[in-house]
Scaffold this active site. Structure first.
Site, PDB file in Angstrom:
ATOM      1  N   SER A   1       0.860  -1.181   0.000  1.00  0.00           N
ATOM      2  CA  SER A   1       0.000   0.000   0.000  1.00  0.00           C
ATOM      3  C   SER A   1       0.894   1.227   0.000  1.00  0.00           C
ATOM      4  CB  SER A   1      -0.907   0.014   1.244  1.00  0.00           C
ATOM      5  OG  SER A   1      -1.394   1.324   1.503  1.00  0.00           O
ATOM      6  N   GLY A   2       0.600   2.170  -0.870  1.00  0.00           N
ATOM      7  CA  GLY A   2       1.395   3.386  -0.933  1.00  0.00           C
ATOM      8  C   GLY A   2       1.255   4.257   0.298  1.00  0.00           C
ATOM      9  N   SER A   3       0.007   4.539   0.716  1.00  0.00           N
ATOM     10  CA  SER A   3      -0.197   5.409   1.875  1.00  0.00           C
ATOM     11  C   SER A   3       0.369   4.774   3.141  1.00  0.00           C
ATOM     12  CB  SER A   3      -1.678   5.746   2.048  1.00  0.00           C
ATOM     13  OG  SER A   3      -2.448   4.583   2.253  1.00  0.00           O
TER      14      SER A   3
ATOM     15  N   GLY B   1      -1.961   5.250  -2.897  1.00  0.00           N
ATOM     16  CA  GLY B   1      -0.777   5.101  -3.735  1.00  0.00           C
ATOM     17  C   GLY B   1      -0.973   4.071  -4.830  1.00  0.00           C
ATOM     18  N   THR B   2      -1.599   2.931  -4.474  1.00  0.00           N
ATOM     19  CA  THR B   2      -1.809   1.899  -5.495  1.00  0.00           C
ATOM     20  C   THR B   2      -2.823   2.352  -6.539  1.00  0.00           C
ATOM     21  OG1 THR B   2      -3.312   0.830  -3.913  1.00  0.00           O
ATOM     22  CG2 THR B   2      -1.093  -0.097  -4.133  1.00  0.00           C
TER      23      THR B   2
END
Length: 348
Positions: free
Chosen positions: A91-93, A259-260
């Site tokens: 996960s980006g965040s 983010g994804t």
């Protein structure tokens, strides 16, 4: 459990998505890799996720990241991501928040300027670039997972919605990508509930019709996510901006653009010939927060043209907490939890 047990946590957010970083108080988990430790947590100790995402401690819109020792010597730390839908491998965040916490908690000492290090996610090693100014972590840039388009502009009939055109990208999970305007949305804050309801209907329809398989991971379960795309505005020679909203669970639109989700957008724009390596896309959420995705290159994986990318955002520290787990509290479910809590009772 006659006496409460405690563990330490740092609450953070990136783009509005709250990530609860568990820093200590959890026993070492079995597993030769962080991915294997994630499987243990998922299968034998899911109580930690449930405790921190539901009442009385939390709400489903949050995420939890457990920091664990890295198993790869290149990494400064490992982390396991927990969300209401389960255990995503990336996960980006959550990566932005975890990287911020690693520095702010002193797991890795902060240095002024640009600081580079690696973290170990369940998906593998992740390169991190942190920008530190006057002792404050001002920005985190992390690798997005290699992303690609599985399906381009398919059509499906969705009860109560109508005919919907969608694409599907993989960027850490499978995403349905839909044009918000085609469904009557402007992507304003007051549409949040309607967006969640509409996305749920579309995702259910796609799940009922078909499944998706990753080129190396194979079957990763039914498509879970949907990303609403606003019009793309060109704001510079190599810079674009688009309003966005990401659905992740019934009733839940992420506060950030994710983010994804941003990586998925880059994959679609590349597939349609609308960006070149070096171009950037800022996705802007219903709450006017944003992440910047940078398209860094491509490579071939079988029949897929895979997009390499990075995601940039800022993590903010919200608070430092000592969580008390009291098994006598009728609102606290301790099943699947107490065996991974360190025995830190005062009578030891």
């Amino acid at each position: 459990m006659s006496r409460p047990l405690t563990f330490q946590m740092m609450d953070t957010h990136a783009g509005g998505d709250v990530s609860r970083i568990v820093l200590g108080g959890i026993t070492p988990l079995p597993g030769a890799t962080v991915r294997e430790q994630m499987h243990y947590l998922r299968d034998d100790a899911d109580g930690l996720r449930q405790l921190l995402l539901f009442e009385p401690y939390g709400i489903p819109e949050m995420s939890v990241d457990l920091i664990v020792p890295a198993t790869d010597p290149e990494a400064a730390a490992g982390y396991i991501i927990m969300e209401v839908m389960g255990y995503p491998i990336y996960s980006g965040s959550n990566t932005i928040c975890t990287a911020t916490a690693v520095l702010e908690a002193g797991i890795l000492p902060k240095r002024e300027g640009v600081q580079r290090f690696k973290l170990e996610a369940p998906a593998g090693l992740v390169s991190i670039e942190a920008r530190v100014e006057n002792g404050v972590v001002e920005a985190i840039t992390c690798e997005g997972l290699p992303s690609y388009i599985d399906t381009h502009r398919a059509s499906i009939h969705v009860p109560e919605v109508g005919d919907v055109t969608y694409s599907v990208a993989y960027s850490g999970g499978f995403y349905a990508l839909v044009e918000a305007a085609e469904l009557g949305f402007d992507l304003s804050r007051d549409e949040e509930r309607a967006l969640a309801d509409c996305a749920h209907k579309i995702v259910e329809a796609i799940q009922a019709e078909r499944g998706f398989s990753h080129y190396t991971l194979g079957d990763v379960g039914p498509l879970p996510f949907l990303h609403f795309m606003g019009p793309v505005e060109r704001v510079g020679d190599d810079f674009y901006r688009s309003r966005s909203a990401t659905y992740v669970h019934p009733g839940v639109i992420c506060r950030s653009t994710t983010g994804t989700g941003t990586s998925a957008r880059l994959a679609l724009m590349h597939h349609e010939g609308r960006i070149r390596p070096g171009d950037r896309l800022e996705t802007v959420s219903l709450r006017e927060t944003g992440f910047i995705g940078t398209f860094t290159g491509t490579h071939r994986e079988g029949e897929h043209q895979v997009v390499e990318n990075t995601i940039t955002g800022k993590g903010y520290v919200l608070g430092h907490t000592q969580v008390v787990v009291n098994g006598d509290d009728p609102l606290v479910a301790c099943a699947g939890l107490t065996h991974i809590l360190e025995d830190n009772r005062s009578d030891r």
